[in-house]
Design a protein around this motif. Sequence first.
Motif: not given
Length: 101
Positions: A17, A22, A93, A98
Amino acid sequence: MSALHRVHDPGTLCPLRALTGIPCPLCGGTTVFIELGAAHPVKALLASPVVLLGAIGLATAPLGSGRRWWALDPRIRAWIIGVTLGLSWVWQLARFGFLPL
């Protein structure tokens, strides 16, 4: 107010991350223990269900759950770990925005 929050914020500890933005499948692990320490079990569960359940599993393994785990066929254990990490990654996510869920 943001300065007050930064005092208690450990920052991004996850290398994936920190480098890419991410989250990894285990992101939220530090938050789980911070929330448990603050007596917020629901927030801990929402941060990372896999880390929370894994910690409970490790804590209870000496009581017998560990024997059942190691009695499983290695291929089944690998499949369970793979599916669990995959679902955890989808959770993270979505939690970080995301994936729209």
